[in-house]
Design a protein around this motif. Structure first.
Motif, mmCIF file in Angstrom:
data_model
loop_
_atom_site.group_PDB
_atom_site.id
_atom_site.type_symbol
_atom_site.label_atom_id
_atom_site.label_comp_id
_atom_site.label_asym_id
_atom_site.label_seq_id
_atom_site.Cartn_x
_atom_site.Cartn_y
_atom_site.Cartn_z
ATOM 1 N N VAL A 130 0.872 -1.177 0.000
ATOM 2 C CA VAL A 130 0.000 0.000 0.000
ATOM 3 C C VAL A 130 0.904 1.220 0.000
ATOM 4 C CG1 VAL A 130 -1.763 1.293 1.231
ATOM 5 C CG2 VAL A 130 -1.846 -1.209 1.209
ATOM 6 N N ILE A 131 0.754 2.057 -1.004
ATOM 7 C CA ILE A 131 1.588 3.261 -1.128
ATOM 8 C C ILE A 131 0.772 4.454 -0.663
ATOM 9 C CG2 ILE A 131 2.931 4.696 -2.689
ATOM 10 C CD1 ILE A 131 3.157 2.245 -4.537
ATOM 11 N N GLY A 132 1.125 5.002 0.478
ATOM 12 C CA GLY A 132 0.408 6.133 1.057
ATOM 13 C C GLY A 132 -0.255 5.741 2.364
ATOM 14 N N ALA A 133 0.162 6.398 3.448
ATOM 15 C CA ALA A 133 -0.335 6.056 4.780
ATOM 16 C C ALA A 133 -1.369 7.057 5.264
ATOM 17 C CB ALA A 133 0.820 5.973 5.777
ATOM 18 N N GLY A 134 -2.219 7.519 4.333
ATOM 19 C CA GLY A 134 -3.380 8.296 4.741
ATOM 20 C C GLY A 134 -4.447 7.371 5.303
ATOM 21 N N ILE A 135 -5.578 7.960 5.679
ATOM 22 C CA ILE A 135 -6.643 7.179 6.300
ATOM 23 C C ILE A 135 -7.120 6.050 5.392
ATOM 24 C CG2 ILE A 135 -9.015 7.286 7.146
ATOM 25 C CD1 ILE A 135 -6.976 8.416 9.063
ATOM 26 N N GLY A 136 -7.269 6.333 4.105
ATOM 27 C CA GLY A 136 -7.726 5.305 3.179
ATOM 28 C C GLY A 136 -6.755 4.150 3.072
ATOM 29 N N GLY A 137 -5.473 4.449 2.911
ATOM 30 C CA GLY A 137 -4.476 3.395 2.791
ATOM 31 C C GLY A 137 -4.346 2.580 4.056
ATOM 32 N N LEU A 160 -3.674 -11.386 5.490
ATOM 33 C CA LEU A 160 -2.803 -11.108 4.354
ATOM 34 C C LEU A 160 -1.522 -10.431 4.816
ATOM 35 C CD1 LEU A 160 -5.640 -11.528 3.004
ATOM 36 C CD2 LEU A 160 -4.874 -9.967 1.220
ATOM 37 N N ASP A 161 -0.452 -10.631 4.055
ATOM 38 C CA ASP A 161 0.841 -10.003 4.321
ATOM 39 C C ASP A 161 0.829 -8.633 3.639
ATOM 40 O OD1 ASP A 161 3.453 -9.296 4.705
ATOM 41 O OD2 ASP A 161 4.325 -10.983 3.602
ATOM 42 N N VAL A 162 0.849 -7.565 4.441
ATOM 43 C CA VAL A 162 0.687 -6.202 3.916
ATOM 44 C C VAL A 162 1.828 -5.319 4.419
ATOM 45 C CG1 VAL A 162 -0.858 -4.224 3.702
ATOM 46 C CG2 VAL A 162 -1.812 -6.508 4.054
ATOM 47 N N ARG A 163 2.340 -4.460 3.537
ATOM 48 C CA ARG A 163 3.351 -3.476 3.918
ATOM 49 C C ARG A 163 2.950 -2.115 3.369
ATOM 50 N NH1 ARG A 163 9.874 -3.933 2.725
ATOM 51 N NH2 ARG A 163 10.508 -2.056 3.886
ATOM 52 N N VAL A 164 3.075 -1.095 4.201
ATOM 53 C CA VAL A 164 2.666 0.263 3.840
ATOM 54 C C VAL A 164 3.910 1.135 3.672
ATOM 55 C CG1 VAL A 164 1.297 2.276 4.515
ATOM 56 C CG2 VAL A 164 0.548 -0.030 5.177
ATOM 57 N N PHE A 165 3.932 1.938 2.602
ATOM 58 C CA PHE A 165 5.032 2.877 2.347
ATOM 59 C C PHE A 165 4.479 4.298 2.337
ATOM 60 C CE2 PHE A 165 6.140 -1.093 0.266
ATOM 61 C CZ PHE A 165 7.467 -1.300 0.643
ATOM 62 N N ASP A 166 5.232 5.236 2.890
ATOM 63 C CA ASP A 166 4.834 6.644 2.823
ATOM 64 C C ASP A 166 6.083 7.521 2.805
ATOM 65 O OD1 ASP A 166 1.998 8.238 3.426
ATOM 66 O OD2 ASP A 166 3.807 9.396 3.867
ATOM 67 N N LYS A 167 6.010 8.596 2.039
ATOM 68 C CA LYS A 167 7.152 9.491 1.893
ATOM 69 C C LYS A 167 7.333 10.411 3.094
ATOM 70 C CE LYS A 167 4.348 12.798 -0.771
ATOM 71 N NZ LYS A 167 4.258 13.847 0.269
ATOM 72 N N SER A 168 6.317 10.557 3.915
ATOM 73 C CA SER A 168 6.368 11.494 5.041
ATOM 74 C C SER A 168 7.054 10.873 6.255
ATOM 75 C CB SER A 168 4.955 11.934 5.419
ATOM 76 O OG SER A 168 4.297 12.525 4.320
ATOM 77 N N ARG A 169 7.218 11.742 7.283
ATOM 78 C CA ARG A 169 7.821 11.272 8.533
ATOM 79 C C ARG A 169 6.803 10.639 9.465
ATOM 80 N NH1 ARG A 169 10.660 16.570 10.662
ATOM 81 N NH2 ARG A 169 8.666 17.391 9.878
ATOM 82 N N ARG A 204 9.836 7.444 -0.552
ATOM 83 C CA ARG A 204 9.045 7.896 -1.686
ATOM 84 C C ARG A 204 9.138 6.845 -2.799
ATOM 85 N NH1 ARG A 204 7.295 12.951 -3.492
ATOM 86 N NH2 ARG A 204 8.492 13.965 -1.826
ATOM 87 N N VAL A 205 8.030 6.195 -3.076
ATOM 88 C CA VAL A 205 8.005 5.201 -4.147
ATOM 89 C C VAL A 205 7.985 5.934 -5.479
ATOM 90 C CG1 VAL A 205 6.694 3.325 -5.200
ATOM 91 C CG2 VAL A 205 6.844 3.490 -2.703
ATOM 92 N N ALA A 206 8.942 5.596 -6.330
ATOM 93 C CA ALA A 206 9.088 6.310 -7.599
ATOM 94 C C ALA A 206 8.610 5.503 -8.793
ATOM 95 C CB ALA A 206 10.547 6.708 -7.799
ATOM 96 N N GLN A 207 8.604 4.170 -8.677
ATOM 97 C CA GLN A 207 8.313 3.378 -9.864
ATOM 98 C C GLN A 207 7.824 1.982 -9.478
ATOM 99 O OE1 GLN A 207 11.704 2.975 -12.441
ATOM 100 N NE2 GLN A 207 10.521 2.223 -14.179
ATOM 101 N N LEU A 208 6.909 1.467 -10.290
ATOM 102 C CA LEU A 208 6.492 0.074 -10.195
ATOM 103 C C LEU A 208 7.028 -0.655 -11.420
ATOM 104 C CD1 LEU A 208 2.708 0.441 -9.195
ATOM 105 C CD2 LEU A 208 4.707 0.329 -7.697
ATOM 106 N N VAL A 209 7.708 -1.758 -11.193
ATOM 107 C CA VAL A 209 8.278 -2.536 -12.298
ATOM 108 C C VAL A 209 7.719 -3.950 -12.209
ATOM 109 C CG1 VAL A 209 10.376 -3.448 -13.356
ATOM 110 C CG2 VAL A 209 10.375 -1.151 -12.328
ATOM 111 N N ARG A 210 7.205 -4.425 -13.360
ATOM 112 C CA ARG A 210 6.662 -5.775 -13.394
ATOM 113 C C ARG A 210 7.788 -6.773 -13.568
ATOM 114 N NH1 ARG A 210 2.173 -7.956 -11.283
ATOM 115 N NH2 ARG A 210 1.473 -9.798 -12.431
ATOM 116 N N GLU A 211 7.935 -7.678 -12.610
ATOM 117 C CA GLU A 211 8.940 -8.726 -12.662
ATOM 118 C C GLU A 211 8.226 -10.064 -12.576
ATOM 119 O OE1 GLU A 211 12.058 -8.435 -13.164
ATOM 120 O OE2 GLU A 211 12.504 -6.318 -12.809
ATOM 121 N N ALA A 212 8.141 -10.765 -13.718
ATOM 122 C CA ALA A 212 7.427 -12.051 -13.771
ATOM 123 C C ALA A 212 6.005 -11.849 -13.298
ATOM 124 C CB ALA A 212 8.165 -13.107 -12.956
#
Length: 882
Positions: A537-544, A556-565, A659-667
Motif C-alpha cells: 500500500v503506497i500512502g499512509a493516509g486514512i484510506g491506505g 494477508l501479508d501487507v506493507r505500507v510505504f509513505d514518503k512522510s515522517r 518515496r516510491v518512484a516506480q512500479l516494475v513488473r517482474e514475472a
C-alpha cells in the motif's frame, strides 16, 4: 379466495392479513416472497404458494430480493446469499417455476416488493421471527391491502402444534377450562414455559417428533389424502415486473457485491460457499466422517469434524431440515424397510441406541426448534435483556456496577485484541472464517459480561459481533446460543458471583484447560483462501491505512510505504519543540455513514476521538458574526488529529520516509522502487493511496486506471499555523469565511484534548486560505504567504494581533477534490493494481475511510469469490470440510 390446503401445510400457515380481513381487489398472480428458504425442494412456502395459485387459477411468481439495508449487511453475507440464490435459480428453472431475483445496488434501487405485492392476489412468505424480516412483513401489511400468509419452513413441529400440545396440557391441569379447537382463545404466553427449558420442551413434543422425524416429504400424497388436486404446476407469471431480473448463472458476483452500499471490510468465506449443493455436500461429508462420533467429539472446538457446521445453510433454508432429520434418524438404525423406500419407525427418538445420532437429533430438533419458537414469542425484545428470564436480568442488573478487571471498546473486541489467547482466537475465527464452534461460542459469549461496562452493553456487543461476522448470525438458533449466555434456557446458580450474579459462569481460563488452544488457534489462523497475495500500500493516509489493516486482519501479508515522517496524510498534526501542536490538515471529521459511525463510536469510547462542541460561526470582515453553523456533530482525534491514523497503523508494517518512484513488473510480481532506484520488495498486488497526480504516474503504462485517475482534479490550500497573544477572547472556536483570501479559521487549543491557553495568554490558530487564492499563489514565497494571511486574519477579525510567538505556513498542493469519482475505489484485477482515496466516492475523512474499506473489499473478493466454481460435489465437499 380458495384457501384449501392439506393439514401438513395449513398447520404451518399464519395469516398476517387474511383474505376476509381486507377488501383487496382480485390480483393478477400469487406472489411468493422468498428470503429464508432458498430451495425449490421440500419447501412448504413454495408448496403453499403453488397450491393457492392452482386452486385460484392464477399464475405463480417467485420473487427473491437482496437488500442493502438488512442489519450487518456485508460482503460475507451478500456472497453467501448470492451463491445460494444462484443455486435456487438453477433449481427453479429446472422445475419450471418463474423465479426472479433482484439485487439492490447503485442504479438498481426501488420498492419492487411493494409494487409486486400490490398487484398480487396473495403474498406467501417464510416465517423468520427475527429483525428485520418481522418488521418488513409488518410494513408490507401496512402499505398494501394484499393478504399475506407466513409459512414455517424451518421446524418439523411448527408453533401451532406446540400451542395445541400446550393447550391440551393446560386443559388437563384446569379441567374446568374447555377451549375446544380455538387456539386464539389460548394465551400464547402460556406456551412460553414450554419453550424456555429444553427438558420441558422435549417432554411436550416427544410424540410429535417421533411421528414426524422419519416421515418422507411427499406433498403429492398429502394433497391426495386431503382431496386437493396437485396434478400440474400453475402457470408461471410472465407479466411486467418493474425491473430487470438478474441472471446469476454467469454473473460476476464480486463485481455485483462491490456495487452495493454494504460493509466491505468483512470478506466472504470461500470454504463455506452458499447454496444447496454446498450445504448438502457438507452434510454428506459429516454423515460419513463425523456423525458416528458426534457425542464424543462435539465439544472439541479444535476438531473440524466435531460439528456438522450446517447452521448457516439452515438459517437461509438452503438445505431441508426435514431431510437432515430424516437421514440422521435413518443413520441410527432405528428404521426398517416397510415397502419400497418407506421407513417405518420401530423406536422413538428418545430410545435411539446410537448415542451420537441421539445427541445430534436432540440438538438439531429440540434446541434448534425451541429457539425458533422462543423467538416467535419475543421478536420485539430479542436484542435486549428483557428477552431473558426475570431472575437473570434482575441479577445481572444488580451486579452491573461490580468492578471489572478490564473493559474493552468495540474495535478491540471485534479485532480479537483483548490479550486473552483463547478468546482472541475465537474472535479471529469469526472475523476470518465466519463461524464459531457452538461449545466455544458459549464461553466466548459469557466473557462479554466482565469485558464490558454493564450487562446491556455486553449483550449489545455479543449480538453485534455474532451477527456481523458469523454466517449464521441473526438466525433464531444463533439468538438461542447468545441468550443462553445471559441466562435464557437455564436456571439460577447460587451463590452469587461478581458481575454474573446467579447467572451461570463460564471461565475462558477454565476452557483453555480442556482444549488444545494451539491446535484451535492454528485452525483459526489458517489462510482464508488457497492463495493470498502479498500486498503493498503506497500512502499512509486514512484510506491506505484502513485498506491495509482490513487486509492484515484477514491474514494477508501487507506493507505500507509513505514518503512522510508520519502517518495520516492530510489528517496531519504539526509539532515542534516549545510550540503548540497544530492540526494543519483536516480540522475535524463528520459522520454520515453507519459503516464509519461504528468505528467513530469505538474511538470515542477508547479515548482516541471526541466531539468538538466549540462554537462554529460564519464570519465577515471586521469580526461580524452573521450565522451560527449548527450542522451535524463534528469530531476530532485525541490528543491530535493524526491520533486516528496512528491508531490504525499501530500494528501494521509501515515504512516511512520512503518515496516510491516506480512500479516494475517482474514475472508475476510488482517490484517497488524508491527514488534511488533501490528495490523495497516484490509484491503480488499494489494499492496506491496518493493524490491522483501522484497515483497516475505510478500506474501509467500498467493499467487503464491511470487515465481515469489522471482526469481527477485536485485543488490546493495554503495553511497558516500561528501562536499569538490577544485573541483568547474571541467568541468562537471556528469560523467559515466567505470573503477575501481566507476560508476557515480555527482555534486549535480550543479542541478537546489539546493544551489549553489561559486568559491573557497566547492562543494557537490554524487558517486555511481559499481555493482560488491558494491556486493563484501556489508558487509564492512562503514568508510572503505568511504575511498576507496574517494581514487577512487581522482584517477579518477587525483587530491587530498581539505578539506573534510562532507563525509558519504549509502548502497543501493536493488539499481537496474538485469533484470526486463516483466509484468508491478503482481496481484492476487483471493487473492486480488498485487505488483509493477521498477523491473516490466522496470527499472528507469519512470518504477516505470508506474508500480504503472498498479497495480492501475488492481485493478480498478477488480471492474469495472470484474463483472457479466447483463442478462436482466432491470438490465442494473438500472446501466445506476444511
Amino acid at each position: 379466495m380458495d384457501q384449501q390446503l392439506p393439514t401438513s401445510l395449513s398447520e404451518r400457515c399464519q395469516w398476517c392479513l387474511a383474505p376476509e380481513q381486507t377488501n383487496h381487489a382480485p390480483g393478477e398472480f400469487v406472489l411468493y416472497w422468498m428470503h429464508n428458504a432458498l430451495r425449490a425442494h421440500e419447501n412448504p412456502a413454495l408448496d403453499v404458494a403453488e397450491a393457492l395459485a392452482r386452486q385460484n387459477g392464477l399464475p405463480l411468481l417467485i420473487y427473491h430480493g437482496l437488500s442493502e439495508k438488512y442489519p450487518y449487511a456485508s460482503d460475507r453475507h451478500h456472497a453467501f446469499i448470492l451463491q445460494g440464490a444462484r443455486d435456487v435459480q438453477r433449481e427453479m428453472a429446472a422445475a419450471g417455476y418463474a423465479y426472479v431475483f433482484h439485487l439492490e445496488r447503485a442504479g438498481h434501487r426501488g420498492a419492487h416488493l411493494r409494487d409486486l405485492a400490490r398487484l398480487a392476489a396473495v403474498v406467501v412468505t417464510e416465517a423468520m421471527p427475527v429483525a428485520p424480516l418481522v418488521q418488513w412483513t409488518e410494513r408490507l401489511r401496512c402499505i398494501t391491502k394484499t393478504p399475506i400468509v407466513s409459512v414455517d419452513t424451518t421446524c418439523l413441529v411448527p408453533l401451532s402444534v406446540v400451542a395445541d400440545l400446550a393447550k391440551k396440557r393446560h386443559s388437563k391441569k384446569n379441567a374446568a377450562v374447555d377451549l375446544g379447537d380455538d387456539l386464539s382463545e389460548f394465551d400464547l404466553e402460556q406456551i412460553e414455559p414450554w419453550v424456555c427449558r429444553a427438558f420441558r420442551y422435549r417432554d411436550l413434543t416427544a410424540a410429535s417428533y417421533d411421528e414426524r422425524v422419519a416421515r418422507p416429504y411427499d406433498l403429492s400424497q398429502a394433497m391426495q389424502d386431503d382431496h386437493v388436486d396437485a396434478s400440474e404446476l400453475p402457470e408461471p407469471y410472465v407479466g411486467p415486473l418493474g425491473f430487470e431480473p438478474l441472471d446469476l448463472q454467469d454473473a460476476c458476483l464480486a463485481r455485483l457485491i462491490g456495487q452495493c452500499k454494504i460493509d466491505h471490510t468483512i470478506a466472504p468465506v470461500p470454504d463455506s460457499p452458499g447454496g444447496s449443493r454446498a450445504g448438502y455436500a457438507r452434510w454428506e461429508a459429516f454423515q460419513e466422517n463425523g456423525l458416528h462420533a458426534y457425542d464424543q467429539r462435539r465439544n472439541d472446538s479444535a476438531d473440524p469434524l466435531g460439528g456438522s457446521r450446517l447452521s448457516a445453510y439452515l438459517h437461509y433454508g438452503m438445505i431441508s431440515p426435514f431431510r437432515i432429520a430424516r437421514e440422521a434418524f435413518a443413520a441410527s438404525g432405528n428404521t426398517e424397510a416397510d415397502g419400497e423406500n418407506e421407513p417405518a419407525i420401530e423406536a422413538a427418538i428418545q430410545r435411539i441406541e446410537n448415542p451420537a445420532v441421539k445427541k445430534f437429533l436432540d440438538e438439531f430438533l429440540i434446541w434448534r426448534e425451541m429457539s425458533f419458537h422462543f423467538c416467535e414469542l419475543h421478536t420485539e425484545t430479542l436484542d435486549t435483556l428483557d428477552a431473558c428470564p426475570d431472575w437473570a436480568s434482575e441479577s445481572l442488573r444488580k451486579h452491573a456496577d461490580d468492578e471489572r478487571e478490564q473493559t474493552h471498546d468495540w474495535e478491540t473486541l471485534a479485532r480479537g485484541k483483548t490479550q486473552q489467547t483463547l478468546w482472541d482466537a475465537a474472535q479471529r475465527s469469526l472475523l476470518r472464517h465466519g463461524e464459531l464452534h457452538n461449545n466455544l461460542r458459549m464461553t466466548w459469549g459469557k466473557a462479554f459480561l466482565p469485558m464490558t461496562k454493564c450487562p446491556e452493553q455486553a449483550l449489545c456487543s455479543v449480538v453485534d459481533l455474532n451477527h456481523r461476522y458469523a454466517l449464521d448470525g441473526r438466525s433464531p438458533a444463533s439468538y438461542g446460543g447468545i441468550l443462553w449466555c445471559f441466562g435464557q434456557f437455564d436456571r439460577p446458580f447460587a451463590p452469587e458471583s461478581p458481575v454474573f450474579g446467579v447467572v451461570r459462569t463460564r471461565s475462558v481460563a477454565e476452557h483453555e484447560n480442556r482444549l488444545d488452544v494451539k491446535r484451535f488457534s492454528d485452525r483459526c489462523d489458517r489462510p482464508i483462501a488457497a492463495t493470498l497475495p502479498r500486498v503493498a500500500v503506497i500512502g499512509a493516509g486514512i484510506g491506505g491505512l484502513m485498506a491495509a489493516r482490513t487486509l492484515a486482519d484477514h491474514g494477508l501479508d501487507v506493507r505500507v510505504f509513505d514518503k512522510s515522517r508520519g502517518v495520516g496524510g492530510r489528517m496531519a498534526t504539526r509539532r515542534g519543540d516549545g510550540i503548540p501542536s497544530f492540526d494543519h490538515g483536516a480540522q475535524y471529521f463528520t459522520v454520515r455513514d453507519d459503516r464509519f459511525a461504528r468505528y467513530v463510536r469505538s474511538w470515542i469510547a477508547s479515548g482516541k476521538a471526541a466531539s468538538w462542541m466549540g462554537r462554529i460561526v460564519e464570519l465577515r470582515p471586521g469580526g461580524e458574526i452573521v450565522a451560527e453553523k449548527r450542522s451535524q456533530p463534528r469530531f476530532v482525534g485525541l490528543p491530535a488529529m493524526n491520533s486516528i491514523a496512528k491508531h490504525l497503523a499501530s500494528d501494521l508494517d509501515v515504512t516511512l520516509g520512503c518515496r516510491v518512484a516506480q512500479l516494475v513488473r517482474e514475472a508475476d510480481a510488482w517490484d517497488i522502487l524508491d527514488e534511488s532506484g533501490e528495490s523495497r520488495g516484490q509484491f503480488d498486488l499494489v494499492v496506491t493511496n496518493c493524490p491522483p497526480q501522484q497515483s497516475a504516474p505510478l500506474l501509467q503504462g500498467h493499467t487503464e486506471l491511470a487515465d481515469v485517475i489522471a482526469g481527477v482534479e485536485m485543488v490546493p490550500c495554503w495553511t497558516l499555523m500561528i501562536h499569538c497573544d490577544g485573541l483568547d477572547d474571541l467568541p468562537f472556536a471556528g469560523a467559515f469565511v466567505n470573503e477575501g483570501p481566507l476560508r476557515w479559521i480555527a482555534r486549535n487549543d480550543a479542541k478537546p484534548g489539546r493544551a489549553k491557553s489561559t486568559p491573557g495568554h497566547a492562543s494557537s490558530w490554524v487558517l486555511h486560505a481559499s481555493e482560488v487564492w491558494s491556486a493563484e499563489n501556489l508558487e509564492a514565497d512562503a514568508e510572503w504567504v505568511r504575511d498576507q494571511m496574517i494581514h487577512a486574519f487581522e482584517l477579518m477579525l477587525g483587530r491587530k494581533l498581539g505578539q506573534v510567538h510562532h507563525a509558519v505556513t504549509h502548502r497543501w498542493r493536493y488539499a481537496n477534490t474538485r469533484e470526486a469519482l463516483p466509484q468508491n475505489c478503482l481496481w484492476d484485477p487483471s493487473a492486480m493494481l488498485g487505488a483509493c482515496g477521498d477523491w473516490c466516492g466522496g470527499p472528507r475523512v469519512e470518504g477516505a475511510f470508506l474508500s480504503g474499506a472498498a479497495i480492501a473489499g475488492a481485493i478480498l473478493r478477488r480471492f474469495t469469490v472470484d474463483r472457479p466454481a466447483a463442478d462436482s460435489h466432491g470438490t465442494i465437499a473438500q472446501q466445506c470440510m476444511q
